[in-house]
Write a protein that holds these residues in place. Structure first.
Motif, PDB file in Angstrom:
ATOM      1  N   ASN A  49     -60.634  -2.971  35.283  1.00 26.86           N
ATOM      2  CA  ASN A  49     -60.144  -1.833  34.507  1.00 26.86           C
ATOM      3  C   ASN A  49     -58.774  -2.124  33.908  1.00 26.86           C
ATOM      4  O   ASN A  49     -58.489  -1.759  32.756  1.00 26.86           O
ATOM      5  N   LEU A  52     -59.101  -4.475  30.998  1.00 28.78           N
ATOM      6  CA  LEU A  52     -59.730  -3.824  29.841  1.00 28.78           C
ATOM      7  C   LEU A  52     -58.933  -2.609  29.370  1.00 28.78           C
ATOM      8  O   LEU A  52     -59.444  -1.783  28.618  1.00 28.78           O
ATOM      9  N   VAL A  55     -59.076  -1.508  25.774  1.00 31.08           N
ATOM     10  CA  VAL A  55     -60.399  -1.199  25.221  1.00 31.08           C
ATOM     11  C   VAL A  55     -60.618   0.311  25.230  1.00 31.08           C
ATOM     12  O   VAL A  55     -60.211   1.001  26.171  1.00 31.08           O
ATOM     13  N   ASP A  56     -61.254   0.828  24.180  1.00 32.42           N
ATOM     14  CA  ASP A  56     -61.549   2.259  24.129  1.00 32.42           C
ATOM     15  C   ASP A  56     -62.279   2.692  25.396  1.00 32.42           C
ATOM     16  O   ASP A  56     -63.150   1.982  25.908  1.00 32.42           O
ATOM     17  N   VAL A  57     -61.937   3.864  25.898  1.00 28.69           N
ATOM     18  CA  VAL A  57     -62.430   4.305  27.194  1.00 28.69           C
ATOM     19  C   VAL A  57     -63.952   4.438  27.231  1.00 28.69           C
ATOM     20  O   VAL A  57     -64.578   4.244  28.285  1.00 28.69           O
ATOM     21  N   ARG A  60     -65.090   0.958  27.659  1.00 35.05           N
ATOM     22  CA  ARG A  60     -64.588   0.448  28.941  1.00 35.05           C
ATOM     23  C   ARG A  60     -65.421   0.965  30.113  1.00 35.05           C
ATOM     24  O   ARG A  60     -65.732   0.236  31.055  1.00 35.05           O
ATOM     25  N   MET A  63     -68.591  -1.041  30.206  1.00 35.18           N
ATOM     26  CA  MET A  63     -68.363  -2.409  30.666  1.00 35.18           C
ATOM     27  C   MET A  63     -68.092  -2.456  32.163  1.00 35.18           C
ATOM     28  O   MET A  63     -68.560  -3.363  32.870  1.00 35.18           O
ATOM     29  N   LEU A  64     -67.353  -1.482  32.670  1.00 36.36           N
ATOM     30  CA  LEU A  64     -67.088  -1.423  34.109  1.00 36.36           C
ATOM     31  C   LEU A  64     -68.365  -1.177  34.899  1.00 36.36           C
ATOM     32  O   LEU A  64     -68.582  -1.777  35.953  1.00 36.36           O
ATOM     33  N   TRP A 134     -58.329   6.786  38.494  1.00 36.37           N
ATOM     34  CA  TRP A 134     -58.822   5.450  38.756  1.00 36.37           C
ATOM     35  C   TRP A 134     -59.187   5.222  40.219  1.00 36.37           C
ATOM     36  O   TRP A 134     -59.862   4.253  40.569  1.00 36.37           O
TER      37      TRP A 134
END
Length: 244
Positions: A49, A52, A55-57, A60, A63-64, A134
């Motif tokens: 996280n 990245l 990177v746009d949420v 992101r 991807m996560l 997070w």
């Protein structure tokens, strides 16, 4: 450190090579290390996280989630699909449920369960990341891997001769209880997210154990995986709904 290496090899795709075949006691003791492996997975998600961060949420979160599935090898998602297929197709019959669960093919209900689980995880991750919550990237995989030994500690394993049967028979039960209690206390250091996740975990464990005892008289590896995936999904959604 053989028990830790066994746990790491089984629960992740990390390149772990065992120098020799572990003994039965070392395999059983690997359960003590499941929470630490979950904590490591959470740390890897936090690191991803951070990497990245620009990177746009929306992307992101996707991807996560993809990284989350990849690093665990989709092991417990397979258990979720098999369990849902068997639960629906078993029509309440124990032997039919166990037989379907053993079938490697994935039926339509299993596919539907996977789609819904991943969709809910993605949407909850998106909400939590937008609100800078997070902590759940760490808490969900950590506590999820506490639930696996907790289920095996409290519930009989119903497949005689299976891997889970040997693990539960040789499990260091007294030490396992202390490990689980210590991890539960450590979770409270995360405030409301940790407390909420812990409450979800306890409630889901009690509910799922009751269902397993009524249908099967115990647990299997697939139903343990279903518990983990169900918890991760539910914890993300509950915290996203309550705290965001």
């Amino acid at each position: 450190m053989m028990p830790f290496a066994v746990a790491l090899q089984f629960l992740t795709r990390l390149p772990v090579r065992l120098r020799r075949v572990p003994s039965a006691s070392e395999s059983a003791e690997s359960l003590l290390w499941y929470p630490l492996v979950g904590l490591l997975l959470g740390a890897l998600l936090l690191a991803a996280n951070a990497l990245l961060g620009s990177v746009d949420v929306i992307l992101r979160a996707a991807m996560l989630l993809a990284f989350w599935v990849w690093i665990t090898g989709g092991l417990h998602l397979d258990g979720l699909a098999d369990t849902v297929d068997a639960w629906v197709g078993g029509f309440g019959d124990r032997e039919r449920t166990l037989a379907i669960m053993k079938d490697p093919a994935c039926g339509p209900m299993g596919v539907l369960a996977l789609v819904l689980c991943l969709l809910l995880k993605y949407c909850a991750l998106l909400v939590l990341l937008r609100d800078q919550q997070w902590q759940l990237l760490l808490i969900a995989p950590w506590l999820g891997r506490c639930l696996l030994p907790a289920l095996l500690l409290s519930t009989a394993y119903v497949r005689a001769g299976g891997l889970g049967a040997s693990l539960t028979q040789a499990m260091p039960r007294s030490r396992m209880q202390w490990v689980l209690a210590g991890n539960a206390l450590a979770l409270l250091c995360f405030g409301w997210p940790g407390l909420l996740a812990l409450l979800v975990a306890v409630a889901l464990l009690l509910y799922w154990r009751k269902q397993l005892m009524a249908r099967l008289g115990g647990t299997t590896g697939d139903t343990a995986g279903a518990l983990l995936e169900g918890f991760e999904c539910l914890a993300l959604v509950v915290v996203a709904v309550v705290l965001v």
